[in-house]
Design a protein around this motif. Structure first.
Motif, PDB file in Angstrom:
ATOM      1  N   ILE A  70       1.156  -1.073   0.061  1.00 21.89           N
ATOM      2  CA  ILE A  70       0.279   0.410   0.270  1.00 21.89           C
ATOM      3  C   ILE A  70       1.296   1.223  -0.006  1.00 21.89           C
ATOM      4  N   VAL A  93      -2.728   0.313  -3.843  1.00 22.24           N
ATOM      5  CA  VAL A  93      -2.560  -0.924  -3.483  1.00 22.24           C
ATOM      6  C   VAL A  93      -2.036  -1.740  -4.829  1.00 22.24           C
ATOM      7  N   PRO A 110     -11.071  -3.218  -3.198  1.00 20.76           N
ATOM      8  CA  PRO A 110     -10.393  -3.313  -1.628  1.00 20.76           C
ATOM      9  C   PRO A 110     -11.379  -2.080  -1.172  1.00 20.76           C
ATOM     10  N   ARG A 111     -11.807  -2.476   0.262  1.00 20.27           N
ATOM     11  CA  ARG A 111     -12.246  -1.398   1.239  1.00 20.27           C
ATOM     12  C   ARG A 111     -11.251  -1.627   1.901  1.00 20.27           C
ATOM     13  N   ILE A 112     -11.061  -0.488   3.303  1.00 22.70           N
ATOM     14  CA  ILE A 112     -11.051  -0.168   3.763  1.00 22.70           C
ATOM     15  C   ILE A 112     -12.177  -0.082   5.104  1.00 22.70           C
ATOM     16  N   TYR A 114     -13.144   0.210   9.869  1.00 23.87           N
ATOM     17  CA  TYR A 114     -11.541   0.265  10.751  1.00 23.87           C
ATOM     18  C   TYR A 114     -13.145   0.391  12.035  1.00 23.87           C
ATOM     19  N   LYS A 122     -17.100   1.359   7.587  1.00 20.61           N
ATOM     20  CA  LYS A 122     -16.596   1.567   6.271  1.00 20.61           C
ATOM     21  C   LYS A 122     -16.235   2.448   5.392  1.00 20.61           C
ATOM     22  N   GLU A 155      -8.494  -2.009   9.350  1.00 15.18           N
ATOM     23  CA  GLU A 155      -8.413  -3.109   8.184  1.00 15.18           C
ATOM     24  C   GLU A 155      -8.395  -3.085   6.307  1.00 15.18           C
ATOM     25  N   ILE A 156      -7.927  -3.815   5.374  1.00 13.48           N
ATOM     26  CA  ILE A 156      -8.135  -3.549   4.680  1.00 13.48           C
ATOM     27  C   ILE A 156      -8.629  -5.107   3.978  1.00 13.48           C
ATOM     28  N   ARG A 196      -9.034  -9.480   5.338  1.00 17.98           N
ATOM     29  CA  ARG A 196      -8.919  -8.954   5.238  1.00 17.98           C
ATOM     30  C   ARG A 196      -7.770  -8.937   6.007  1.00 17.98           C
ATOM     31  N   ILE A 199      -3.974  -3.598   9.357  1.00  9.42           N
ATOM     32  CA  ILE A 199      -3.593  -2.012   8.800  1.00  9.42           C
ATOM     33  C   ILE A 199      -1.971  -2.303  10.377  1.00  9.42           C
TER      34      ILE A 199
END
Length: 226
Positions: A70, A93, A110-112, A114, A122, A155-156, A196, A199
């Motif tokens: 990343i 990415v 992809p998404r992040i 938290y 999201k 997380e990714i 997942r 990070i």
């Protein structure tokens, strides 16, 4: 454009960092000044291949495989007088692995995610500036990543195609068929699960540092001298 209907399998695999390679890159080239956080996630190759890790010999290190990278980058493009500038921020990415076929597709990016105070939220990355099977680039605004900085976990999440094969064949220079690796492509019949990766907090801190940096002319060299 035909719509793609996917059979989504709600199976999740959460992977915590096995090894982290990270660095801050800074450049000033003429009227262009840039700062970048480069983060590569790797894990023992035996994990990727679903084999037990041999820890019997502590002096012998298991071979590692880079899974993904990343890059969070901030760039300023100054005019000739270095007074006015155009700013550009991006999150890129890259898929590095042949054993974990991470899907990088603009139709299902992809998404992040938290977690904060027990709530999972999201962060959808939507503004795609470039995409191929191994690389996807998102244009971002610094304000978008602010919720990540004090999150309990970041997380990714990657889609993964669970059906089909990565094996194909092509002729070599002698005209003989040779087995080659190919990434799976998103199709109507694709079955999707998700994997997942957590990070690390220090990496998220690097993203904050990069996106908040005041990239003025001479600031990179001044920082290196301090």
């Amino acid at each position: 454009m035909k719509k793609i209907f996917l059979a989504v399998m709600f199976s999740f695999l959460i992977i915590f960092p096995q090894s982290v390679n990270a660095e801050i890159r800074q450049t000033e080239n003429g009227t262009v000044i840039a700062k970048e956080s480069a983060f590569t996630y790797s894990q023992p190759a035996s994990v990727s291949e679903k084999k037990p890790v041999d820890v019997s010999n502590s002096k012998k290190q298991a071979a590692k495989e880079n899974i993904f990278s990343i890059y969070v980058k901030s760039t300023r493009f100054y005019n000739r007088n270095k007074i006015n500038f155009r700013a550009h921020q991006e999150l890129d990415v890259m898929s590095n692995s042949k054993t974990i076929d991470l899907l990088l597709d603009s139709k299902l990016p992809p998404r992040i995610e938290y977690t904060k105070a027990g709530l999972v939220k999201k962060l959808m990355l939507k503004k795609i500036s470039y995409n191929d099977q191994y690389f996807i680039s998102f244009k971002i605004k610094p304000v978008e990543l602010i919720p990540l900085y004090d999150a309990d976990k970041v997380e990714i999440v990657f889609p993964v195609i669970t059906n089909g094969t990565n094996i194909s064949y092509q002729k070599d220079k002698n005209g003989e068929w040779k087995q080659v690796y190919v990434k799976k492509e998103l199709e109507k019949s694709s079955q999707i699960s998700e994997v997942r990766y957590v990070i690390p907090r220090q990496i998220v801190g690097e993203w904050q540092d990069v996106l908040n940096a005041d990239l003025r002319p001479g600031s990179i060299s001044a920082e290196r001298m301090s």
